[in-house]
Scaffold this motif. Structure first.
Motif, PDB file in Angstrom:
ATOM      1  N   ARG A 114      11.850   7.822  88.309  1.00  0.00           N
ATOM      2  CA  ARG A 114      12.649   7.372  87.176  1.00  0.00           C
ATOM      3  C   ARG A 114      11.999   6.195  86.452  1.00  0.00           C
ATOM      4  N   LEU A 166      16.126  14.386  82.826  1.00  0.00           N
ATOM      5  CA  LEU A 166      16.681  14.760  84.125  1.00  0.00           C
ATOM      6  C   LEU A 166      16.268  13.757  85.199  1.00  0.00           C
ATOM      7  N   SER A 169      18.488  10.737  84.850  1.00  0.00           N
ATOM      8  CA  SER A 169      19.929  10.970  84.762  1.00  0.00           C
ATOM      9  C   SER A 169      20.672  10.571  86.036  1.00  0.00           C
ATOM     10  N   ASN A 170      21.823   9.912  85.847  1.00  0.00           N
ATOM     11  CA  ASN A 170      22.764   9.645  86.938  1.00  0.00           C
ATOM     12  C   ASN A 170      24.014  10.518  86.836  1.00  0.00           C
ATOM     13  N   GLN A 172      26.057  13.828  87.145  1.00  0.00           N
ATOM     14  CA  GLN A 172      26.025  15.087  87.882  1.00  0.00           C
ATOM     15  C   GLN A 172      26.127  16.281  86.924  1.00  0.00           C
ATOM     16  N   SER A 175      22.878  16.482  84.988  1.00  0.00           N
ATOM     17  CA  SER A 175      21.790  16.956  85.833  1.00  0.00           C
ATOM     18  C   SER A 175      21.857  18.462  86.033  1.00  0.00           C
ATOM     19  N   GLN A 176      23.051  18.996  86.268  1.00  0.00           N
ATOM     20  CA  GLN A 176      23.178  20.428  86.464  1.00  0.00           C
ATOM     21  C   GLN A 176      22.773  21.201  85.216  1.00  0.00           C
ATOM     22  N   ILE A 179      18.954  21.014  84.905  1.00  0.00           N
ATOM     23  CA  ILE A 179      18.310  21.927  85.856  1.00  0.00           C
ATOM     24  C   ILE A 179      18.351  23.358  85.336  1.00  0.00           C
ATOM     25  N   ASN A 208      13.213  16.334  92.554  1.00  0.00           N
ATOM     26  CA  ASN A 208      14.094  15.166  92.684  1.00  0.00           C
ATOM     27  C   ASN A 208      15.562  15.564  92.779  1.00  0.00           C
ATOM     28  N   LYS A 209      15.894  16.764  92.249  1.00  0.00           N
ATOM     29  CA  LYS A 209      17.287  17.200  92.228  1.00  0.00           C
ATOM     30  C   LYS A 209      17.589  18.297  93.258  1.00  0.00           C
ATOM     31  N   GLY A 210      16.652  18.500  94.203  1.00  0.00           N
ATOM     32  CA  GLY A 210      17.021  19.437  95.260  1.00  0.00           C
ATOM     33  C   GLY A 210      15.953  20.402  95.707  1.00  0.00           C
TER      34      GLY A 210
END
Length: 528
Positions: A114, A166, A169-170, A172, A175-176, A179, A208-210
């Motif tokens: 970030r 992304l 981003s904080n 949720q 972010s979805q 993605i 970073n997101k999964g």
């Protein structure tokens, strides 16, 4: 050695360098010497992305690390040999630190990603002159995904901005949505927009997101394919259409029978195969997004060699003219290359792109249709009081001014277009004066590209331009030639704001054209 022999020797060496590069492109094996220059920032991001993906990519990642270490000069700049840039240096140092640890280092790297996402986001706010881009508030998720905001960015630039958003981003929800956007826009070859920076950032954002192992593994393999043997990466995939189009045009200009050039038939076939179904071209077939600049240059090459217009491409260029008479760079489109349909809006109105489009549309006659006259009038309106024209994709005004001067030499006096003809005469005079005044004491106009284009533009006005101006320019050009036939890089081509590059084949081709024209101008004295 006298000048005429120096020019001939320089031409021979330059042609040999270009032919080597053309044959490599046509065989699908372009080497680093003839390709787009490696980028410290892109190399750092690609190595960081491969570090994040992990197992199976260690060799490529370590080669990238080694290249970065070898190219350190008190830090790292935005192109090789550039003065250190604080943000690029921060990214590189993060990569170097992360490369010294194991799985724990990967976690730390992803947590720090970030910190540099804001640098990438700044590219989306003003990529090049002529593109407003989203505001700092609009560039955050989920706002950036609104149609009215995405519409401020050309399609090729959207994955870069969404991936960086992304990372930052904080939210949720945001972010979805981010993605899902990246998963939807990944191309069939594994990349995002055939762009090393976009692909690297997308890998980092997804990791970073999964994780998303399948998508990031495919993207990692694409990055490995684009790495140079020396370990570096360019910022984007190659400009192969651009190089082949200009090569066909420049070599065909002096050939009595272009068909006698050994590689020209293969090049023409390659260009024809690389055309999208709507008539457009991207920078490198078959995956890259449509680009009207690449389209124009491909048509310029085909028209020079074949002596007839490519009607599919010509129709597309005419259809995508902006309402003000200009042409932009990146059209909107539906589909996936090569099965695309380009449409308005076209992003980044540009003098240099409009010049190339008009060169592609011009057809050896004074009688031109209304779209062409509207394009000329738009270009004329962009000239400033000093006689210069602005450029979008190359730093400095000489690039567009020299090409505008050459373009305007092709439109002669016409009673039907008396007012435009009067403006053309005035614009030519101002551009000539600007270029003559801009020549440096060493005979050049800055970079090899700018010097070559200036010589080619002024060549058409030898009744006005002193012979000494051209001779000084030619000597400056020859002094900048390398032993392998190429020329000193300038790194003045614009990838995005502040991220510059060099494409050696195009640089050499502009020099070849200038040398050829100088040789033709004084042919009698050369071959007595």
């Amino acid at each position: 050695m006298d000048l005429k022999n120096e020019v001939q020797e320089g031409l021979n060496n330059a042609r040999h360098f270009v032919v080597d590069g053309v044959e490599q492109i046509l065989s699908g094996n372009l080497d680093e010497t003839h390709g787009v220059s490696p980028s410290p920032g892109a190399t750092a991001l690609a190595a960081l992305a491969l570090l994040a993906v992990g197992r199976g990519f260690e060799t490529a990642q370590q080669r990238g690390i080694q290249w970065l270490r070898q190219n350190r000069q008190g830090g790292w700049g935005k192109f090789p040999g550039d003065k250190p840039d604080e943000e690029i240096t921060q990214i590189v140092e993060t990569v170097l630190q992360g490369s010294q640890g194991g799985w724990m280092a990967r976690i730390i790297i992803l947590s720090q990603a970030r910190q540099f996402s804001q640098m990438i986001l700044s590219l989306g706010q003003r990529v090049v002159p002529g593109l407003e881009g989203p505001t700092p508030e609009e560039i955050l998720l989920p706002t950036i995904l609104e149609d009215r905001i995405l519409a401020k960015l050309p399609l090729y630039g959207r994955p870069v901005v969404v991936a960086a958003s992304l990372l930052a981003s904080n939210s949720q929800e945001g972010s979805q949505k981010g993605i899902q956007y990246l998963l939807k826009t990944q191309m069939s070859d594994g990349s995002w927009a055939e762009d090393i920076i976009a692909t690297s950032l997308s890998i980092l954002a997804l990791m970073n997101k999964g994780g998303y192992a399948e998508q990031t593994q495919r993207a990692g393999r694409w990055l490995v394919q684009k790495q140079y043997p020396g370990g570096g990466w360019p910022a984007f995939d190659q400009l192969k259409i651009w190089a082949i189009g200009w090569a066909a045009s420049v070599f065909g200009e002096t050939a009595q029978r272009p068909a006698d050039i050994p590689w020209i038939g293969q090049a023409v076939d390659w260009l024809k195969r690389g055309q999208n179904v709507d008539g457009s071209y991207g920078s490198t077939p078959p995956y890259t997004h449509p680009d009207l600049d690449d389209t124009a240059v491909a048509l310029i090459g085909l028209h020079q060699v074949l002596g007839e217009q490519n009607q599919l491409g010509v129709s597309l260029l005419k259809r995508l003219q902006n309402t003000d008479g200009s042409w932009g760079t990146f059209p909107s489109f539906q589909g996936t290359p090569p099965q695309v349909s380009s449409e308005l809006p076209v992003y980044i109105p540009s003098v240099d792109v409009s010049i190339h489009v008009l060169e592609a549309l011009w057809w050896r006659t004074r009688t031109q249709d209304e779209k062409i006259w509207r394009g000329i009038n738009w270009i004329l309106a962009q000239q400033d009081d000093q006689g210069a024209f602005p450029a979008s994709w190359f730093e400095g005004p000489v690039y567009s001014t020299a090409q505008a001067l050459e373009l305007l030499s092709k439109w002669k006096f016409s009673w039907e277009r008396w007012n435009t003809a009067r403006h053309i005469l005035g614009a030519r005079k101002k551009a000539q004066e600007f270029l003559i005044k801009a020549q440096s004491s060493d005979g050049g106009w800055g970079s090899v590209v700018e010097t070559s284009l200036s010589l080619s533009g002024l060549w058409r006005y030898t009744r006005i331009v002193p012979r000494g101006v051209l001779e000084k320019g030619i000597r400056n050009l020859l002094a900048a030639q390398n032993s392998n036939g190429s020329f000193e890089p300038s790194y003045r081509g614009v990838y995005a704001k502040g991220w510059n590059y060099e494409e050696p084949l195009t640089t050499t081709l502009t020099a070849i054209r200038a040398l050829q024209r100088y040789q033709r101008l004084y042919k009698a004295s050369f071959f007595r």
